[in-house]
Every structure is written in structure tokens, then in C-alpha cells.
Design a protein around this motif. Structure first.
Motif: not given
Length: 253
Positions: A33-37, A75-76, A232-235
Motif C-alpha cells: 500500500g506504500g508508494l515508491l519514490p 506497492v500492491v 502475495h500481498p500479505e507475505s
């Protein structure tokens, strides 16, 4: 601080370098859920043109790890590291060396090596054979102190043998590995089909004082079954193994 290259064309090794290190950042640090630069920040941080950054981001997007947005890539998912799979190397054939060059360490590499951001580092890249008849693309990074004795040697033998000949003797190797899809350039270098499943590995070599000697990124076709690549989103992406650096469990021996 590195500056973007004035050369507009994309060097495949630049795109691979940015892709690999961003993948490390996504797997180890970035939260789903965060953003890369932003692209311009990545250009400065990695010292590459915008085209190389966009190529690297597209490779990660194709893996299902990122989604492009109006401001930056989000980031998904994180890469899956379901467990360690050994890739046994062979010294019967010498590696084909592709590059030995200096780079300024961006934040993720600096953190991995334990050096300040922007520190000079040595990057080496080669294609080696595996004991199973496959091939592995090896990318190694060393901080300046460890790189100096290595640079006094010709780029001829396997990397780990070169470390020993340079008087560098890591005592422990920490490895994370998992399936990764073969991008077009890596597929060409390894002689496999684009999109086929490779074994990807991140390796950290440390000395008896606990300091990092070298870090390695591998893309291997071990000629053995590799689980299908999934994201996997939760990995947690933190499955790892540690063992003696003399065990020869990865290529380059």
C-alpha cells in the motif's frame, strides 16, 4: 551523489540493477500500500536515465508487485519467499563476465552493505553454469574496502574463488530465495524462454567480525523443478536460511 546518465538509451544492466534493488526494497522494507519514490528521485538515487527507471518499474509491475498511479508506483504485493532451494554451482566451466563497474550505493544497497548512502561500491555481473546443467546470472556488490583487493585480480574465475584469492573469507551466508519470472534480457543471457520461472536469490556474505563482505543477487535456471511464481500481498518475504559460506550451496563455486 550520483546524477542521471546523459545517455538516453536504456542499458539493460542499468534496468536490471534498479529492478533488483527495488525488489529488495519491496520485499524487505516497503509496506503493501506504500508508494515508491518518484521517477526523478529514483533517477538521482540510482544514477540512471528516466528510461532505465521506467523499464525497471515495468518489470516489477509485470511481476504483479506494483501498480502505476498518478504520482508514483504503489506497492500492491511483496515477492514470495516460500523457502530456500539450493542451486549448486560448478567450477568446471569458467563464468562469462559481463561487467565490473563502480556505482554509488543508493539507500537500499547502502543499508544492505552497511555503508553510508552514496558510498562507492563495486558491481560485478557474470553468467555461470550450475551443476545441474543450467545457468545463473550473478550480480555481486562489494563496498570499497572489500573491492580494492578484488580489483587487483583479473576477472577470470568464479566469484567466490576470487574472494578467497583476494584474502576475503566470509564465514556465513544468509540466503533468501523464491521463484521469479524471467525478464527478456535475463532470459536471453540464460538461454531460457521469457516468462519462464527462475529461482531468484538474495545472499549476504559476512565475515567473522559480523561485517558484510559482499551481497549477491542471483537469477538461476537450475534445470530442476521450481515452484510457479506468485506474489502475495500479505507475505512477510522474510523466509531465510543461514549456513557456512564454505558450504557451496549457491553458484559460483
Amino acid at each position: 551523489m550520483p546524477v542521471p546518465s546523459p545517455i538516453p538509451r536504456v542499458r539493460a544492466c542499468d534496468a536490471r540493477r534498479v529492478r533488483d534493488l527495488l525488489r529488495v526494497a519491496v520485499s524487505a522494507r516497503a509496506r503493501t500500500g506504500g508508494l515508491l519514490p518518484r521517477e526523478d528521485e529514483l533517477m538521482v538515487g540510482y544514477g540512471v536515465p528516466r528510461a532505465a527507471v521506467r523499464s525497471a518499474l515495468e518489470l516489477l509491475r509485470a511481476e504483479g508487485l506494483l501498480r502505476p498511479g498518478p504520482a508514483a508506483y504503489r506497492v500492491v504485493a511483496r515477492p514470495e519467499y516460500p523457502g530456500r532451494t539450493a542451486v549448486t554451482g560448478t567450477a568446471t566451466r569458467l563464468p562469462r563476465w559481463l561487467e565490473r563497474t563502480g556505482v554509488a550505493a543508493p539507500d537500499v544497497l547502502a543499508d544492505w552493505l552497511g555503508v553510508p548512502v552514496g558510498s562507492p561500491c563495486l558491481r560485478t555481473e557474470s553468467v555461470s553454469s550450475t551443476a545441474g546443467g543450467g545457468a545463473v546470472l550473478e550480480t555481486h556488490y562489494l563496498a570499497a574496502g572489500a573491492a580494492a583487493p578484488l580489483l587487483a585480480l583479473p576477472a577470470a574465475g568464479p566469484f567466490d574463488r576470487q574472494l578467497a584469492e583476494a584474502g576475503l573469507h566470509p564465514v556465513r551466508a544468509r540466503t533468501r530465495s523464491g521463484p521469479v519470472p524471467a525478464d527478456p534480457d535475463s532470459a536471453r543471457l540464460l538461454g531460457v524462454a521469457t516468462g519462464s520461472t527462475l529461482l531468484g536469490a538474495e545472499r549476504t556474505l559476512t565475515g567473522d567480525d559480523g561485517r558484510v563482505v559482499a551481497v549477491t543477487l542471483l537469477r538461476a535456471d537450475p534445470r530442476a523443478p521450481v515452484p510457479a511464481a506468485r506474489a502475495h500481498p500479505e507475505s512477510s518475504a522474510r523466509t531465510a536460511s543461514s549456513e557456512s559460506a564454505s558450504a557451496g550451496v549457491l553458484s559460483g563455486r
